[in-house]
Enzyme design. Structure first.
Site, PDB file in Angstrom:
ATOM      1  N   ILE A  71      54.308 -72.367  21.634  1.00  0.00           N
ATOM      2  CA  ILE A  71      54.584 -73.214  20.484  1.00  0.00           C
ATOM      3  C   ILE A  71      54.938 -74.625  20.916  1.00  0.00           C
ATOM      4  O   ILE A  71      54.487 -75.602  20.308  1.00  0.00           O
ATOM      5  CB  ILE A  71      55.713 -72.605  19.632  1.00  0.00           C
ATOM      6  N   ASP A  73      66.333 -78.556  32.401  1.00  0.00           N
ATOM      7  CA  ASP A  73      66.958 -77.261  32.158  1.00  0.00           C
ATOM      8  C   ASP A  73      67.902 -77.448  30.984  1.00  0.00           C
ATOM      9  O   ASP A  73      68.936 -78.106  31.107  1.00  0.00           O
ATOM     10  CB  ASP A  73      67.723 -76.802  33.398  1.00  0.00           C
ATOM     11  N   ASN A 101      62.663 -76.545  20.974  1.00  0.00           N
ATOM     12  CA  ASN A 101      61.790 -75.378  20.980  1.00  0.00           C
ATOM     13  C   ASN A 101      62.088 -74.411  22.118  1.00  0.00           C
ATOM     14  O   ASN A 101      61.771 -73.227  22.004  1.00  0.00           O
ATOM     15  CB  ASN A 101      60.332 -75.825  21.068  1.00  0.00           C
ATOM     16  N   LYS A 138      73.512 -83.279  21.187  1.00  0.00           N
ATOM     17  CA  LYS A 138      74.670 -84.062  21.618  1.00  0.00           C
ATOM     18  C   LYS A 138      74.255 -85.352  22.309  1.00  0.00           C
ATOM     19  O   LYS A 138      74.817 -86.421  22.048  1.00  0.00           O
ATOM     20  CB  LYS A 138      75.533 -83.216  22.559  1.00  0.00           C
ATOM     21  N   SER A 176      63.890 -71.906  15.174  1.00  0.00           N
ATOM     22  CA  SER A 176      64.651 -70.661  15.086  1.00  0.00           C
ATOM     23  C   SER A 176      63.645 -69.513  15.041  1.00  0.00           C
ATOM     24  O   SER A 176      62.722 -69.470  15.853  1.00  0.00           O
ATOM     25  CB  SER A 176      65.564 -70.683  13.851  1.00  0.00           C
ATOM     26  N   TYR A 211      68.821 -61.942  21.063  1.00  0.00           N
ATOM     27  CA  TYR A 211      67.859 -62.888  20.499  1.00  0.00           C
ATOM     28  C   TYR A 211      68.188 -63.200  19.052  1.00  0.00           C
ATOM     29  O   TYR A 211      68.232 -64.364  18.637  1.00  0.00           O
ATOM     30  CB  TYR A 211      66.450 -62.310  20.613  1.00  0.00           C
ATOM     31  N   LYS A 245      69.304 -66.857  17.430  1.00  0.00           N
ATOM     32  CA  LYS A 245      68.491 -67.558  16.435  1.00  0.00           C
ATOM     33  C   LYS A 245      69.250 -67.760  15.121  1.00  0.00           C
ATOM     34  O   LYS A 245      69.007 -68.736  14.406  1.00  0.00           O
ATOM     35  CB  LYS A 245      67.181 -66.805  16.207  1.00  0.00           C
TER      36      LYS A 245
END
Length: 256
Positions: free
Chosen positions: A15, A58, A85, A119, A137, A151, A155
């Site tokens: 994605i 990272d 993402n 941030k 999400s 998971y 999300k």
């Protein structure tokens, strides 16, 4: 999107790559953030070095996030869109068999990562005439998914982050939305289906049907390009008054 700058995490594949390509196709400058070599492949597919910046990042490391966003702003002169993402599938196991390290890693990538990028991006986003944060999400952030507790929890956290940031940043005309894809075609979902098949003691096709497509109105997996198109819309002027939303791109699996 011409002249606008987009920072996409997890841009090395799946994605994230499709989102990066979609923004680049519309003329945006795109920072490709991920840990692996795939960002170079994404940049090569875009084919315009003047508008791409592969930057090793990272998302669980605050210093890495800070430096990557600073490099993006230095290279392109600002920042207009942040796409969070980057994510991992985490373990497939009942809660009693989930190791603490697997839980911590899933939460670090999927939930702490978007916090860190927001941030360190917000000061530059405030300087944009049309800033947008788009968090990826999942419909699993809205409904149960058996044996996927880390998971799903991560999300759900992304949706909470999205709604809160939308109100925190609204006075600066920054829109903040989440996209909730359904199961999306690609190597990651194939690995998840294989793990579910093993966990349920069924064949691959049966696990795919039972867990992911049986209760979808369109009875199919989602295409990553459809998620990318939604990201483009949410970052566009047409969506200037769309914020604090979690938008499903799931073939009709969740209705809220």
């Amino acid at each position: 999107m011409a002249g606008r700058t987009v920072f996409v995490t997890g841009a090395s594949q799946g994605i994230g790559r499709r989102i990066a390509l979609a923004f680049a196709d519309r003329g945006a400058n795109v920072a490709l953030a991920a840990r692996g070599d795939g960002i170079e492949e994404t940049a090569a597919e875009i084919g315009d070095p003047s508008r791409t910046l592969p930057v090793r990042t990272d998302v669980t490391d605050e210093s890495s996030v800070r430096s990557s966003i600073a490099e993006t702003v230095d290279s392109f002169g600002g920042l207009d869109v942040l796409v969070n993402n980057a994510g991992i599938a985490g373990p497939t196991a009942p809660i009693g068999a989930v190791e603490r390290d697997d839980w911590d890693r899933t939460m670090a990538v999927n939930a702490t990562g978007p916090y860190l990028t927001a941030k360190h991006a917000v000061a530059d986003l405030r300087e944009s005439d049309r800033a947008s944060v788009i968090n990826i999400s999942s419909i699993s952030g809205k409904r149960p998914l058996e044996n996927r507790t880390p998971y799903v929890a991560s999300k759900m956290a992304v949706i909470g982050l999205t709604r809160t940031l939308a109100f925190e940043l609204g006075e600066d005309d920054i829109t903040v939305n989440a996209i909730c894809p359904g199961a999306t075609s690609g190597p990651r979902i194939e690995a998840v289906i294989e793990a579910q098949a093993e966990s349920l003691g069924v064949e691959y096709d049966e696990a795919k049907r039972r867990v992911f497509t049986e209760d979808a109105a369109l009875e199919t997996l989602v295409d990553a390009d459809d998620v990318a198109e939604m990201a483009l819309f949410l970052a566009s002027d047409a969506a200037r008054h769309v914020t604090a939303q979690d938008v499903n791109v799931d073939g009709g699996t969740a209705w809220y």
